[in-house]
Design an enzyme around this catalytic site. Structure first.
Site, PDB file in Angstrom:
ATOM      1  N   LYS A 227      -7.968 -13.322  -9.167  1.00 56.88           N
ATOM      2  CA  LYS A 227      -9.933 -13.651  -7.734  1.00 56.88           C
ATOM      3  C   LYS A 227     -10.523 -12.935  -8.380  1.00 56.88           C
ATOM      4  O   LYS A 227     -10.299 -11.632  -8.955  1.00 56.88           O
ATOM      5  CB  LYS A 227      -8.837 -13.217  -6.688  1.00 56.88           C
ATOM      6  CG  LYS A 227      -9.411 -14.252  -5.657  1.00 56.88           C
ATOM      7  CD  LYS A 227      -9.013 -14.395  -3.632  1.00 56.88           C
ATOM      8  CE  LYS A 227      -9.477 -13.257  -3.281  1.00 56.88           C
ATOM      9  NZ  LYS A 227      -9.342 -13.212  -2.284  1.00 56.88           N
TER      10      LYS A 227
ATOM     11  N   LYS B 218     -13.099  -6.645  -6.927  1.00 56.13           N
ATOM     12  CA  LYS B 218     -13.348  -4.616  -7.847  1.00 56.13           C
ATOM     13  C   LYS B 218     -12.619  -4.362  -8.907  1.00 56.13           C
ATOM     14  O   LYS B 218     -13.053  -3.011  -9.776  1.00 56.13           O
ATOM     15  CB  LYS B 218     -15.278  -4.488  -7.641  1.00 56.13           C
ATOM     16  CG  LYS B 218     -13.414  -3.604  -5.872  1.00 56.13           C
ATOM     17  CD  LYS B 218     -14.579  -3.148  -4.703  1.00 56.13           C
ATOM     18  CE  LYS B 218     -13.528  -2.402  -3.454  1.00 56.13           C
ATOM     19  NZ  LYS B 218     -12.871  -3.103  -2.739  1.00 56.13           N
TER      20      LYS B 218
ATOM     21  N   LYS C  79       1.363  -1.411   0.183  1.00 57.63           N
ATOM     22  CA  LYS C  79       0.200  -0.059   0.027  1.00 57.63           C
ATOM     23  C   LYS C  79       0.386   1.133   0.644  1.00 57.63           C
ATOM     24  O   LYS C  79       0.392   2.525  -0.033  1.00 57.63           O
ATOM     25  CB  LYS C  79      -0.914   0.101   1.164  1.00 57.63           C
ATOM     26  CG  LYS C  79      -2.105  -1.019   1.399  1.00 57.63           C
ATOM     27  CD  LYS C  79      -3.037  -0.359   1.893  1.00 57.63           C
ATOM     28  CE  LYS C  79      -4.274  -1.588   1.300  1.00 57.63           C
ATOM     29  NZ  LYS C  79      -5.186  -1.772   2.071  1.00 57.63           N
TER      30      LYS C  79
END
Ligand code: TRP
Length: 347
Positions: A211, A214, A129
């Site tokens: 996987k 979104k 991140k």
């Protein structure tokens, strides 16, 4: 551990509880998709028979990445509606919002002082991140795992259901708990990650190697998608150029088809060989819309119920209020114990 450190447990020890306790957090970061539903939530409803379950929306974790406040508020409520509509019963499970239970922030501070800088720098999610959000490498992103440890340890759970990507955080939680216990006695239950074998692993329709996520909206079927959108996404699903009985289960050579068969199988209960028979001699032009129809039918009641619940703000607020009360009761007990142990004067 010396005797003076042994504490009187006010609560039953995990062994003497009727049921093992389970707790998990979910970030209210977007709409649920069929990967979440078929892979996890669909099975949660059955868990309550065996476990005492706590689920919360981790809104405090979500703000480690900049959010639109109105959106976050809306999603925190909508996601609760979606979970309930997917079968998670608020009577049988404790459902709450992280920021409603102040003990999470309070324990996180204490645990910060029992977590090493070096440990946090080794967290792979932090590394990912902080390279992704270079303009906002805030301290919350760094101490994210400590808040997560607090989330968990407050409730003394036996198991923490998480995906593979969160396992390292649960491992750190165990280390923190053990470190604390070794200084102060048996304060925290040392939890185990719980990787469920039930539930299907669903891949993206346009990228069957990854996987469902979104971040790839074209290959991702959201539970709130309209039927025509669902149909379109399935019609565009990546398959292959096989023409001779193409509906065959071969995960290696035909991953896109295997993924569609898995979705179809999970929803209909049909086995792969039955599905192969059903579509013998038929092409993808028949198969893909058939899978889409099954998904549309399965999601229709969930979508309707979600829409109904979202309109009933009073009910959802009540669920969150009740959940926060039930959660706080357990959480505050642990927090009081911790405050006492570390030397905070309580009068
Ligand atoms: N970090 C988890 C995720 O992004 C969410 C989470 C927050 C969590 N607190 C937790 C999961 C406690 C399990 C237990 O998926």
């Amino acid at each position: 551990m010396t005797d003076s450190h042994t504490i009187q447990k006010e609560e039953p020890t995990p062994q003497s509880r009727d049921k093992k306790r389970m707790l998990s957090g979910i970030q209210p970061s977007g709409d649920l998709h069929i990967g979440n539903y078929l892979g996890a939530i669909k099975n949660w409803a059955d868990r309550v028979d065996e476990y005492e379950c706590y689920y919360f929306m981790a809104d405090m974790h979500t703000i480690t990445v900049r959010q639109e406040p109105a959106e976050l508020r809306k999603r925190s409520l909508n996601q609760l509606a979606q979970y309930i509509a997917c079968g998670l019963d608020p009577q049988k499970n404790v459902l709450f919002l992280q920021s409603h239970v102040s003990a999470h922030a309070q324990l996180a501070w204490v645990l910060n002082c029992y977590t090493m800088f070096g440990e946090l720098t080794r967290m792979t999610q932090f590394k990912d991140k902080s390279s992704k959000y270079k303009e906002n490498i805030n301290a919350g992103l760094f101490t994210y795992p400590v808040l997560m440890a607090a989330d968990i340890l407050l409730y003394q759970p036996d198991y923490v259901p998480v995906g593979e990507d969160q396992k390292q955080h649960v491992e750190l939680t165990r280390d923190i708990a053990q470190r604390f216990n070794s200084i102060y006695g048996d304060v925290f239950t040392v939890p185990e990650p719980f990787i469920s074998s039930a539930g299907a692993r669903i891949y993206g329709l346009t990228s069957p190697g990854d996987k469902m996520s979104k971040s790839d909206p074209n290959g991702c079927v959201f539970i709130m998608d309209e039927p025509d959108v669902i149909m379109r996404k399935f019609k565009r699903a990546v398959t292959d150029s096989d023409t001779d009985n193409p509906v065959r289960y071969d995960k290696e050579k035909k991953p896109g088809v295997a993924n569609l068969m898995n979705i179809y199988s999970t929803l209909t209960g049909k086995k792969y060989d039955e599905i192969e028979k059903e579509f013998e001699g038929k092409g993808y032009g028949i198969f893909k819309p058939a899978v889409a129809e099954t998904v549309i039918d399965a999601l229709a009641p969930i979508r309707e119920e979600t829409v109904r619940l979202i309109k009933d703000k009073e009910y959802l607020d009540g669920v969150y209020r009740d959940g926060a009360n039930r959660a706080s009761y357990i959480a505050n007990k642990t927090l009081r114990k911790v405050y006492k142990k570390v030397g905070f004067y309580q009068g």
